[in-house]
Every structure is written in structure tokens, then in C-alpha cells.
Motif scaffolding. Structure first.
Motif, PDB file in Angstrom:
ATOM      1  N   VAL A 186      34.492   2.386  -1.193  1.00  0.00           N
ATOM      2  CA  VAL A 186      35.257   3.591  -1.503  1.00  0.00           C
ATOM      3  C   VAL A 186      34.662   4.321  -2.697  1.00  0.00           C
ATOM      4  O   VAL A 186      34.615   5.559  -2.731  1.00  0.00           O
ATOM      5  CB  VAL A 186      36.749   3.250  -1.743  1.00  0.00           C
ATOM      6  CG1 VAL A 186      37.512   4.433  -2.296  1.00  0.00           C
ATOM      7  CG2 VAL A 186      37.392   2.763  -0.459  1.00  0.00           C
ATOM      8  N   SER A 187      34.183   3.588  -3.680  1.00  0.00           N
ATOM      9  CA  SER A 187      33.602   4.230  -4.859  1.00  0.00           C
ATOM     10  C   SER A 187      32.342   5.019  -4.517  1.00  0.00           C
ATOM     11  O   SER A 187      31.964   5.943  -5.238  1.00  0.00           O
ATOM     12  CB  SER A 187      33.310   3.199  -5.956  1.00  0.00           C
ATOM     13  OG  SER A 187      32.239   2.369  -5.572  1.00  0.00           O
ATOM     14  N   ASN A 188      31.689   4.695  -3.416  1.00  0.00           N
ATOM     15  CA  ASN A 188      30.502   5.429  -2.984  1.00  0.00           C
ATOM     16  C   ASN A 188      30.817   6.672  -2.157  1.00  0.00           C
ATOM     17  O   ASN A 188      29.923   7.454  -1.865  1.00  0.00           O
ATOM     18  CB  ASN A 188      29.566   4.525  -2.179  1.00  0.00           C
ATOM     19  CG  ASN A 188      28.862   3.522  -3.069  1.00  0.00           C
ATOM     20  OD1 ASN A 188      28.505   3.832  -4.197  1.00  0.00           O
ATOM     21  ND2 ASN A 188      28.682   2.312  -2.558  1.00  0.00           N
ATOM     22  N   LEU A 189      32.081   6.848  -1.777  1.00  0.00           N
ATOM     23  CA  LEU A 189      32.462   8.009  -0.986  1.00  0.00           C
ATOM     24  C   LEU A 189      32.539   9.258  -1.854  1.00  0.00           C
ATOM     25  O   LEU A 189      32.857   9.185  -3.042  1.00  0.00           O
ATOM     26  CB  LEU A 189      33.832   7.780  -0.324  1.00  0.00           C
ATOM     27  CG  LEU A 189      33.927   6.686   0.737  1.00  0.00           C
ATOM     28  CD1 LEU A 189      35.380   6.515   1.166  1.00  0.00           C
ATOM     29  CD2 LEU A 189      33.054   7.007   1.933  1.00  0.00           C
TER      30      LEU A 189
ATOM     31  N   LYS B 287      39.554  11.325  -0.162  1.00  0.00           N
ATOM     32  CA  LYS B 287      40.871  11.863   0.211  1.00  0.00           C
ATOM     33  C   LYS B 287      41.193  11.507   1.658  1.00  0.00           C
ATOM     34  O   LYS B 287      42.307  11.088   1.968  1.00  0.00           O
ATOM     35  CB  LYS B 287      40.927  13.371   0.011  1.00  0.00           C
ATOM     36  CG  LYS B 287      42.316  13.928   0.312  1.00  0.00           C
ATOM     37  CD  LYS B 287      42.365  15.416   0.219  1.00  0.00           C
ATOM     38  CE  LYS B 287      43.710  15.989   0.569  1.00  0.00           C
ATOM     39  NZ  LYS B 287      44.542  15.296   1.482  1.00  0.00           N
ATOM     40  N   GLU B 288      40.214  11.650   2.553  1.00  0.00           N
ATOM     41  CA  GLU B 288      40.422  11.283   3.953  1.00  0.00           C
ATOM     42  C   GLU B 288      40.751   9.791   4.082  1.00  0.00           C
ATOM     43  O   GLU B 288      41.616   9.400   4.863  1.00  0.00           O
ATOM     44  CB  GLU B 288      39.182  11.606   4.789  1.00  0.00           C
ATOM     45  CG  GLU B 288      39.045  13.056   5.145  1.00  0.00           C
ATOM     46  CD  GLU B 288      37.876  13.300   6.079  1.00  0.00           C
ATOM     47  OE1 GLU B 288      37.655  12.485   7.013  1.00  0.00           O
ATOM     48  OE2 GLU B 288      37.182  14.306   5.876  1.00  0.00           O
ATOM     49  N   PHE B 289      40.044   8.973   3.313  1.00  0.00           N
ATOM     50  CA  PHE B 289      40.284   7.524   3.339  1.00  0.00           C
ATOM     51  C   PHE B 289      41.707   7.220   2.865  1.00  0.00           C
ATOM     52  O   PHE B 289      42.423   6.436   3.491  1.00  0.00           O
ATOM     53  CB  PHE B 289      39.252   6.811   2.460  1.00  0.00           C
ATOM     54  CG  PHE B 289      39.425   5.324   2.414  1.00  0.00           C
ATOM     55  CD1 PHE B 289      39.052   4.529   3.486  1.00  0.00           C
ATOM     56  CD2 PHE B 289      39.969   4.707   1.288  1.00  0.00           C
ATOM     57  CE1 PHE B 289      39.220   3.149   3.454  1.00  0.00           C
ATOM     58  CE2 PHE B 289      40.135   3.337   1.250  1.00  0.00           C
ATOM     59  CZ  PHE B 289      39.762   2.561   2.333  1.00  0.00           C
ATOM     60  N   LYS B 290      42.121   7.864   1.784  1.00  0.00           N
ATOM     61  CA  LYS B 290      43.467   7.646   1.258  1.00  0.00           C
ATOM     62  C   LYS B 290      44.517   8.096   2.277  1.00  0.00           C
ATOM     63  O   LYS B 290      45.521   7.402   2.489  1.00  0.00           O
ATOM     64  CB  LYS B 290      43.671   8.395  -0.056  1.00  0.00           C
ATOM     65  CG  LYS B 290      45.017   8.121  -0.662  1.00  0.00           C
ATOM     66  CD  LYS B 290      45.237   8.848  -1.965  1.00  0.00           C
ATOM     67  CE  LYS B 290      46.597   8.459  -2.487  1.00  0.00           C
ATOM     68  NZ  LYS B 290      47.265   9.460  -3.221  1.00  0.00           N
TER      69      LYS B 290
END
Length: 158
Positions: free
Chosen positions: A16-19, A25-28
């Protein structure tokens, strides 16, 4: 909950830190979607597959089928069922409300319980045995219908 971080959790955090911010935001949003889906399934399962609640409802149904049932006995069982129903509801809702932004309270399940118990309590207050029997039967049918829904089936793995 936060004290038990394992290697897979660290792997997810690193990914996630690499996104980029947009993908974060999409991941969340996707995580919120999955948690909401799990919340609804867990809520349905916990209420509509609860053996104690089911047993109380079955025994209450058997009581009202007799012609000489005591209304006080029905009221006591209905209070027990109501406490279990809404106790489970609150416990699960609180658990997920900390994780999901703007969590709705799954009105269908809440309103089904509220309306059913209100109707049964009003029938008991009226003293009409036929009306009490009808309301208990209606609650049983609704409960059984919810128990058969896909979301209410037992969760083996999430």
C-alpha cells in the motif's frame, strides 16, 4: 487487534505504501466495501443462525399454539428474545462502526426486529390471544425467511 501484526500484514502495508495517492484511495474504498459486505453477512449470521434465539422462538411458538397460554409467560420470552436480538446487533454494529466510515445500521435487520417486537408487545398488551398467536407466527415466518437468505448462512471462512 492491533497488537498481532504478522508478516502478511507487513507485506500489505509495504504494498500500500508503494501505491500512488489515487490508488491508495481506491484501495481504501475497496477495503470499506469488503468490510461492509462482511459486516452485513456477520450480522445476518449472528442473529438468524443463533441457536438460543431460535430455541426461544420455537418454544414461544409452541406455547401460543395452546389455547390456555399465559400472556406473562409470552411477554417474558419476547423480552429475552428482544434482548438477545438487539444485543447481538449492537455488539456487531459497534465492532464494525470503528472500522467503516459512515456505516449504516443495516436498517432491514434492525427494522424487522423493532417492528416485530413492537407488534408482539402491542398484541400482548391487548390481551387478545389470537392476535398474539398471529404476531408470533408472523415473526417466526420473517425470521425463517431471513435465516434462509444467502447472507444469513454460516460463515466458515472470510
Amino acid at each position: 487487534m492491533y497488537g498481532e501484526i504478522d508478516a502478511s500484514d507487513i507485506e500489505i502495508l509495504n504494498a500500500v505504501s508503494n501505491l500512488t495517492p489515487a490508488y491508495r484511495k481506491e484501495f481504501k474504498d475497496y477495503i470499506q466495501y469488503l468490510l461492509t459486505k462482511q459486516y452485513k453477512r456477520e450480522l445476518m449470521t449472528a442473529i438468524f443462525q443463533n441457536q438460543l434465539l431460535h430455541s426461544l422462538l420455537q418454544s414461544t411458538l409452541q406455547l401460543v399454539e395452546r389455547d390456555d397460554f399465559l400472556i406473562t409467560q409470552i411477554e417474558k420470552r419476547v423480552r429475552q428474545m428482544q434482548e438477545i436480538y438487539f444485543g447481538i446487533f449492537e455488539k456487531i454494529h459497534i465492532k464494525y462502526s470503528e472500522l467503516i466510515d459512515g456505516l449504516d445500521s443495516y436498517e432491514a435487520v434492525r427494522d424487522f426486529g423493532r417492528l416485530s417486537f413492537d407488534n408482539i408487545n402491542q398484541a400482548c398488551s391487548s390481551g387478545n390471544h389470537l392476535l398474539i398467536r398471529m404476531e408470533i407466527n408472523e415473526f417466526y415466518e420473517g425470521y425463517y425467511k431471513y435465516a434462509q437468505k444467502k447472507e444469513a448462512r454460516k460463515i466458515f471462512a472470510v
